[in-house]
Design a protein around this motif. Sequence first.
Motif, PDB file in Angstrom:
ATOM      1  N   ALA A  80     -51.885 -17.690  28.582  1.00  0.00           N
ATOM      2  CA  ALA A  80     -50.637 -17.648  27.820  1.00  0.00           C
ATOM      3  C   ALA A  80     -50.635 -16.479  26.844  1.00  0.00           C
ATOM      4  O   ALA A  80     -49.644 -15.738  26.739  1.00  0.00           O
ATOM      5  N   GLN A  81     -51.726 -16.285  26.104  1.00  0.00           N
ATOM      6  CA  GLN A  81     -51.785 -15.172  25.155  1.00  0.00           C
ATOM      7  C   GLN A  81     -51.781 -13.828  25.874  1.00  0.00           C
ATOM      8  O   GLN A  81     -51.157 -12.871  25.404  1.00  0.00           O
ATOM      9  N   SER A  82     -52.458 -13.744  27.012  1.00  0.00           N
ATOM     10  CA  SER A  82     -52.454 -12.498  27.786  1.00  0.00           C
ATOM     11  C   SER A  82     -51.050 -12.144  28.247  1.00  0.00           C
ATOM     12  O   SER A  82     -50.620 -10.984  28.156  1.00  0.00           O
ATOM     13  N   ASP A  83     -50.304 -13.131  28.709  1.00  0.00           N
ATOM     14  CA  ASP A  83     -48.924 -12.886  29.141  1.00  0.00           C
ATOM     15  C   ASP A  83     -48.042 -12.493  27.963  1.00  0.00           C
ATOM     16  O   ASP A  83     -47.163 -11.631  28.083  1.00  0.00           O
ATOM     17  N   LEU A  84     -48.263 -13.127  26.799  1.00  0.00           N
ATOM     18  CA  LEU A  84     -47.490 -12.781  25.602  1.00  0.00           C
ATOM     19  C   LEU A  84     -47.734 -11.329  25.217  1.00  0.00           C
ATOM     20  O   LEU A  84     -46.781 -10.580  24.964  1.00  0.00           O
ATOM     21  N   GLU A  85     -48.998 -10.924  25.170  1.00  0.00           N
ATOM     22  CA  GLU A  85     -49.332  -9.541  24.807  1.00  0.00           C
ATOM     23  C   GLU A  85     -48.796  -8.550  25.832  1.00  0.00           C
ATOM     24  O   GLU A  85     -48.429  -7.423  25.476  1.00  0.00           O
ATOM     25  N   GLY A  86     -48.755  -8.953  27.100  1.00  0.00           N
ATOM     26  CA  GLY A  86     -48.304  -8.064  28.162  1.00  0.00           C
ATOM     27  C   GLY A  86     -46.800  -8.032  28.338  1.00  0.00           C
ATOM     28  O   GLY A  86     -46.306  -7.437  29.297  1.00  0.00           O
ATOM     29  N   ARG A  87     -46.065  -8.666  27.398  1.00  0.00           N
ATOM     30  CA  ARG A  87     -44.602  -8.710  27.434  1.00  0.00           C
ATOM     31  C   ARG A  87     -44.086  -9.364  28.714  1.00  0.00           C
ATOM     32  O   ARG A  87     -43.025  -9.009  29.229  1.00  0.00           O
ATOM     33  N   LYS A  88     -44.865 -10.319  29.222  1.00  0.00           N
ATOM     34  CA  LYS A  88     -44.475 -11.036  30.438  1.00  0.00           C
ATOM     35  C   LYS A  88     -43.712 -12.319  30.131  1.00  0.00           C
ATOM     36  O   LYS A  88     -43.259 -13.005  31.046  1.00  0.00           O
ATOM     37  N   THR A  89     -43.600 -12.649  28.856  1.00  0.00           N
ATOM     38  CA  THR A  89     -42.851 -13.844  28.466  1.00  0.00           C
ATOM     39  C   THR A  89     -41.560 -13.450  27.785  1.00  0.00           C
ATOM     40  O   THR A  89     -41.415 -12.327  27.277  1.00  0.00           O
ATOM     41  N   THR A  90     -40.614 -14.364  27.782  1.00  0.00           N
ATOM     42  CA  THR A  90     -39.371 -14.194  27.025  1.00  0.00           C
ATOM     43  C   THR A  90     -39.124 -15.459  26.228  1.00  0.00           C
ATOM     44  O   THR A  90     -39.487 -16.562  26.637  1.00  0.00           O
ATOM     45  N   GLY A  91     -38.503 -15.296  25.082  1.00  0.00           N
ATOM     46  CA  GLY A  91     -38.130 -16.454  24.287  1.00  0.00           C
ATOM     47  C   GLY A  91     -39.329 -17.296  23.909  1.00  0.00           C
ATOM     48  O   GLY A  91     -40.382 -16.785  23.542  1.00  0.00           O
ATOM     49  N   THR A  92     -39.180 -18.622  24.021  1.00  0.00           N
ATOM     50  CA  THR A  92     -40.188 -19.533  23.510  1.00  0.00           C
ATOM     51  C   THR A  92     -41.114 -20.047  24.614  1.00  0.00           C
ATOM     52  O   THR A  92     -40.723 -20.226  25.757  1.00  0.00           O
ATOM     53  N   THR A  93     -42.364 -20.283  24.208  1.00  0.00           N
ATOM     54  CA  THR A  93     -43.409 -20.762  25.106  1.00  0.00           C
ATOM     55  C   THR A  93     -44.140 -21.909  24.436  1.00  0.00           C
ATOM     56  O   THR A  93     -44.390 -21.860  23.220  1.00  0.00           O
ATOM     57  N   VAL A  94     -44.505 -22.929  25.192  1.00  0.00           N
ATOM     58  CA  VAL A  94     -45.281 -24.026  24.630  1.00  0.00           C
ATOM     59  C   VAL A  94     -46.537 -24.269  25.460  1.00  0.00           C
ATOM     60  O   VAL A  94     -46.562 -24.017  26.689  1.00  0.00           O
ATOM     61  N   LEU A  95     -47.556 -24.748  24.783  1.00  0.00           N
ATOM     62  CA  LEU A  95     -48.779 -25.217  25.397  1.00  0.00           C
ATOM     63  C   LEU A  95     -48.724 -26.742  25.419  1.00  0.00           C
ATOM     64  O   LEU A  95     -48.371 -27.368  24.428  1.00  0.00           O
ATOM     65  N   ILE A  96     -49.106 -27.340  26.557  1.00  0.00           N
ATOM     66  CA  ILE A  96     -49.033 -28.787  26.698  1.00  0.00           C
ATOM     67  C   ILE A  96     -50.459 -29.349  26.729  1.00  0.00           C
ATOM     68  O   ILE A  96     -51.236 -29.024  27.628  1.00  0.00           O
ATOM     69  N   PRO A  97     -50.826 -30.175  25.742  1.00  0.00           N
ATOM     70  CA  PRO A  97     -52.178 -30.744  25.716  1.00  0.00           C
ATOM     71  C   PRO A  97     -52.446 -31.650  26.923  1.00  0.00           C
ATOM     72  O   PRO A  97     -51.525 -32.259  27.454  1.00  0.00           O
TER      73      PRO A  97
END
Length: 325
Positions: free
Chosen positions: A308-325
């Motif tokens: 998830a963090q790698s995708d965030l840094e790589g500008r592969k995400t848009t808007g909001t993202t959540v992690l599900i325990p």
Amino acid sequence: MSKAIRIHAHGGPEVLTYEDADPGQPGAGQVLVRHTAIGLNFIDVYHRSGLYPPPGGFPLIPGSEAAGVVLAVGDGVGWLTPGDRIAYAVNVGAYCEERVIAADRVVKLPDGISDEQAAAMMLKGMTAEYLLRRTYHVKAGDTILYHAAAGGVGLILGQWAKHLGATVIGTASSADKIELAKAHGFDHVVNYKEQDFVAGVAAFTGGRKCDVVYDSVGNDTFPASLDCLRPLGMFVSFGQSSGPIPPFSISLLAQKGSLYATRPTIFVYNAKREDLVASAGALFDVVLSGAVEIKINQRYALKDAAKAQSDLEGRKTTGTTVLIP
């Protein structure tokens, strides 16, 4: 045993490890919470990389926002009971299944706000709140510029600013992100990879420029952001996803039109309990009214936080993202 993501040293996403973590029991003024959803934010990356010193040192459980259910309450916490749905935005500690947290840092969730929505919007939405309502009081007729318009804060702030009656200009890096931003309140969006955003702002405003610029990008957009402001305008630097702004002479603000500049943080703006409650209440109200829509664009399992963090840094995400325990 409860699980958590821990960091034992600075580095890339690979330093995020999935480990056993006993949360313990709540003491006086604390609650034990079971998380149902956890937000993903750039500040999590900053703590991992060392750009921001990690509060309390290592080992560190990162993460700044989450939602969940109260499991137990400590002495002196009379306003929460087991089973209550809560959410929060704090400095660190959210990347886990269960945690103990100070009760005065959490707020109850109203009916109509889902756990995933809350986890995705507490930090980002209350950031939009203080930027729009307190750092610079945006009102009908104002013109604003927001960098990274398709990001998590941007998609909330764009809708909220439009609801307030502002003309909302943004920057984004692709055609898809431009369309996403325009669907979330932005009147005009510049592709900063293909066009000079200073020229774009001048064209959109007929040369009048903006009352305020909100900049979470940092190095790549400074000092050009100052050239998007009309005299006496305000430059708000609240992040640095491309790296920190280099040192500059304060006289530059005079040369550019007697500008104001500030570097705010949510944790100062909402340090007092009453400010936190008011900020969260304003956010809940604007979402429940339908003026701001919270969409979850990406979901990852908590154990996949590194991806998830790698995708965030790589500008592969848009808007909001959540992690599900």
